[in-house]
Scaffold this motif. Structure first.
Motif, short mmCIF file in Angstrom:
data_model
loop_
_atom_site.label_atom_id
_atom_site.label_comp_id
_atom_site.label_asym_id
_atom_site.label_seq_id
_atom_site.Cartn_x
_atom_site.Cartn_y
_atom_site.Cartn_z
N GLU A 1 0.81 -1.23 0.00
CA GLU A 1 0.00 0.00 0.00
C GLU A 1 0.84 1.27 0.00
N ASP A 2 2.15 1.15 0.10
CA ASP A 2 3.04 2.31 -0.02
C ASP A 2 3.32 2.64 -1.49
N THR A 3 2.87 1.80 -2.39
CA THR A 3 3.09 2.04 -3.81
C THR A 3 2.42 3.34 -4.24
N ALA A 4 3.21 4.24 -4.82
CA ALA A 4 2.71 5.56 -5.22
C ALA A 4 3.83 6.33 -5.90
N VAL A 5 3.47 7.46 -6.46
CA VAL A 5 4.47 8.44 -6.86
C VAL A 5 4.73 9.34 -5.66
N TYR A 6 5.98 9.48 -5.31
CA TYR A 6 6.36 10.29 -4.15
C TYR A 6 6.89 11.64 -4.62
N TYR A 7 6.35 12.69 -4.01
CA TYR A 7 6.70 14.05 -4.37
C TYR A 7 7.38 14.77 -3.20
N CYS A 8 8.37 15.53 -3.55
CA CYS A 8 9.03 16.44 -2.62
C CYS A 8 8.38 17.81 -2.77
N ALA A 9 8.22 18.52 -1.65
CA ALA A 9 7.58 19.83 -1.69
C ALA A 9 8.30 20.79 -0.76
N ALA A 10 8.22 22.07 -1.11
CA ALA A 10 8.86 23.10 -0.30
C ALA A 10 7.90 24.25 -0.06
N LEU B 1 1.33 21.44 8.32
CA LEU B 1 2.33 20.80 7.47
C LEU B 1 1.75 19.67 6.63
N TRP B 2 0.58 19.15 6.99
CA TRP B 2 0.00 18.05 6.23
C TRP B 2 -0.76 18.53 5.00
N ARG B 3 -0.99 19.84 4.93
CA ARG B 3 -1.81 20.38 3.86
C ARG B 3 -1.02 20.62 2.58
N VAL B 4 -1.56 20.18 1.45
CA VAL B 4 -0.93 20.42 0.16
C VAL B 4 -0.75 21.93 -0.07
N GLU B 5 -1.74 22.70 0.36
CA GLU B 5 -1.74 24.15 0.12
C GLU B 5 -0.63 24.89 0.85
N THR B 6 -0.02 24.26 1.83
CA THR B 6 1.07 24.88 2.58
C THR B 6 2.32 25.06 1.72
N TYR B 7 2.46 24.25 0.68
CA TYR B 7 3.68 24.20 -0.11
C TYR B 7 3.50 24.90 -1.46
N ASP B 8 4.56 25.61 -1.89
CA ASP B 8 4.45 26.37 -3.13
C ASP B 8 5.37 25.86 -4.24
N SER B 9 6.19 24.89 -3.92
CA SER B 9 7.08 24.33 -4.95
C SER B 9 7.06 22.81 -4.84
N TRP B 10 7.07 22.16 -6.00
CA TRP B 10 6.96 20.70 -6.05
C TRP B 10 7.96 20.12 -7.04
N GLY B 11 8.42 18.92 -6.73
CA GLY B 11 9.24 18.18 -7.67
C GLY B 11 8.37 17.42 -8.66
N GLN B 12 9.02 16.69 -9.55
CA GLN B 12 8.30 15.98 -10.60
C GLN B 12 7.83 14.61 -10.14
N GLY B 13 8.33 14.14 -9.03
CA GLY B 13 7.90 12.86 -8.47
C GLY B 13 8.82 11.71 -8.85
N THR B 14 8.82 10.69 -8.00
CA THR B 14 9.57 9.47 -8.26
C THR B 14 8.69 8.29 -7.88
N GLN B 15 8.66 7.28 -8.75
CA GLN B 15 7.76 6.14 -8.56
C GLN B 15 8.36 5.15 -7.57
N VAL B 16 7.54 4.74 -6.61
CA VAL B 16 7.89 3.67 -5.69
C VAL B 16 6.86 2.56 -5.87
N THR B 17 7.34 1.37 -6.18
CA THR B 17 6.45 0.23 -6.36
C THR B 17 6.89 -0.88 -5.42
N VAL B 18 5.96 -1.33 -4.59
CA VAL B 18 6.25 -2.38 -3.63
C VAL B 18 5.47 -3.63 -4.05
N SER B 19 6.18 -4.70 -4.32
CA SER B 19 5.55 -5.92 -4.77
C SER B 19 5.38 -6.89 -3.60
#
Length: 128
Positions: free
Chosen positions: A89-98, A109-127
């Motif tokens: 269930e951790d499988t997702a695209v993970y994003y860094c935010a600032a 800190l849990w709110r998406v709206e708190t952050y104004d800059s985002w990375g492109q994301g990195t895929q994590v797949t757990v089998s």
């Protein structure tokens, strides 16, 4: 304008570990509140962890507490997410935010709206 570039994602078996990194450029990294979010297919982006260096505060979502750890190296302008005991269930695209302005409080800190800059994301797949 700050730029964020994630790395470290990949395919791992359940129970395994990965370490994500988010390299930043532009501005003063140590002043930024940094966070990790993730988004699974068909789901909304959700909070994973955050770090406010100036307040010496960290926060982790209940779903990852005890398994994931957020950290940062201000000398390297890099944010990390150590992920242990991974589950499918951790499988997702993970994003860094600032959040590059202000000094948001812990409860925001849990709110998406708190952050104004985002990375492109990195895929994590757990089998399984």
């Amino acid at each position: 304008q700050v730029q964020l570039v994630e790395s470290g994602g990949g395919l791992v078996q359940a129970g395994g570990s990965l370490r994500l990194a988010c390299k930043t450029s532009g501005g003063t990294f140590s002043k930024y509140v940094m966070g990790w979010f993730r988004q699974a297919p068909g789901k909304e982006r959700e909070f994973v962890a955050a770090n406010n260096w100036s307040r010496r505060q960290t926060s982790h979502a209940d779903s990852v507490k005890g398994r994931f750890t957020i950290s940062r190296d201000n000398a390297k302008n890099t944010l990390y997410l150590q992920m242990n005991s991974l589950k499918t269930e951790d499988t997702a695209v993970y994003y860094c935010a600032a959040s590059t302005s202000g000094n948001p409080i812990l409860s925001s800190l849990w709110r998406v709206e708190t952050y104004d800059s985002w990375g492109q994301g990195t895929q994590v797949t757990v089998s399984s």
